[in-house]
Design an enzyme around this catalytic site. Structure first.
Site, short mmCIF file in Angstrom:
data_model
loop_
_atom_site.label_atom_id
_atom_site.label_comp_id
_atom_site.label_asym_id
_atom_site.label_seq_id
_atom_site.Cartn_x
_atom_site.Cartn_y
_atom_site.Cartn_z
N CYS A 136 -2.22 -2.47 7.80
CA CYS A 136 -1.97 -3.46 6.76
C CYS A 136 -0.61 -4.13 6.89
O CYS A 136 -0.49 -5.32 6.59
CB CYS A 136 -2.19 -2.84 5.38
SG CYS A 136 -3.89 -2.27 5.17
N ASP A 141 0.79 -1.24 0.00
CA ASP A 141 0.00 0.00 0.00
C ASP A 141 0.82 1.29 0.00
O ASP A 141 0.43 2.27 0.65
CB ASP A 141 -0.95 0.03 1.20
CG ASP A 141 -1.91 -1.14 1.24
OD1 ASP A 141 -1.98 -1.90 0.25
OD2 ASP A 141 -2.59 -1.29 2.27
N LYS A 180 -6.29 -5.62 -3.06
CA LYS A 180 -6.97 -6.11 -1.86
C LYS A 180 -8.01 -5.10 -1.41
O LYS A 180 -7.96 -3.92 -1.75
CB LYS A 180 -5.98 -6.40 -0.73
CG LYS A 180 -5.33 -5.18 -0.13
CD LYS A 180 -4.39 -5.61 1.00
CE LYS A 180 -3.64 -4.45 1.60
NZ LYS A 180 -4.45 -3.54 2.39
#
Length: 188
Positions: free
Chosen positions: A119, A10, A86
């Site tokens: 995450c 990310d 995701k």
């Protein structure tokens, strides 16, 4: 020697200055992630990028199809590097990440990215539970100030708390320099 992969979680535009959800220290963390990406590429080892998109246009950041949800240019993938989309904190949940790792006989994961307390932590814990040996590169991860029970928790405290918890039972936690100096990136 066990095969390892670099998991880049990310590092997306919305986390940078002028994005919808800027993180503390994101520029330095992305620079360190880029160094690690290059080291893995130079050694011919697997790099897997993770990109988060929420499923609703009303999300506070990473809205579907937005420029903020795209990978930041500092860590763009090459054509031969998979990008896993995701929708949850855990990068393994309802994605093809584990299948990609299995396809390449990966046993060790090196994890970098954002946000450390969400995450990165969720993925590192899940990876350890799945049996991977996990290393988290703390200075290639970024987070932000949080609030709990009316108290502000500074990003540095959030980062230290997350990394110390991961180091206790889930992962080796190293700096970029420590990892690279130990020559942990070896030719595939």
């Amino acid at each position: 020697m066990a095969k390892q992969a670099l998991i880049v979680i990310d590092i997306q535009n919305d986390y940078f200055p002028n994005g919808k959800w800027p993180l503390v220290g994101v520029e330095a963390a992305a620079d360190n992630a880029a160094r690690l990406i290059q080291a893995f590429r130079d050694s011919g080892q697997q790099v897997v990028h993770i990109r988060h998109e929420f499923t609703s246009d009303s999300a506070p950041f990473f809205t579907p199809g937005s420029s903020g949800a795209q990978l930041h240019p500092k860590v763009s993938n090459r054509a031969d590097e998979p990008v896993v989309l995701k929708h949850f904190v855990n990068s393994f949940r309802e994605t093809e990440l584990e299948a990609i790792l299995d396809q390449h006989d990966i046993e060790q994961l090196v994890v970098v990215g954002s946000m450390s307390h969400m995450c990165v932590e969720g993925t590192a814990r899940a990876a350890a539970d799945l049996g991977y040996a996990v290393t988290v590169i703390h200075d290639a991860c970024a987070t932000l100030d949080l609030e709990f029970n009316g108290q502000r928790v500074a990003a540095a405290q959030v980062q230290s708390t997350v990394m110390s918890a991961l180091a206790f039972a889930y992962a080796s936690v190293l700096s970029t320099e420590e990892f690279l100096a130990a020559e942990r990136v070896t030719p595939a």
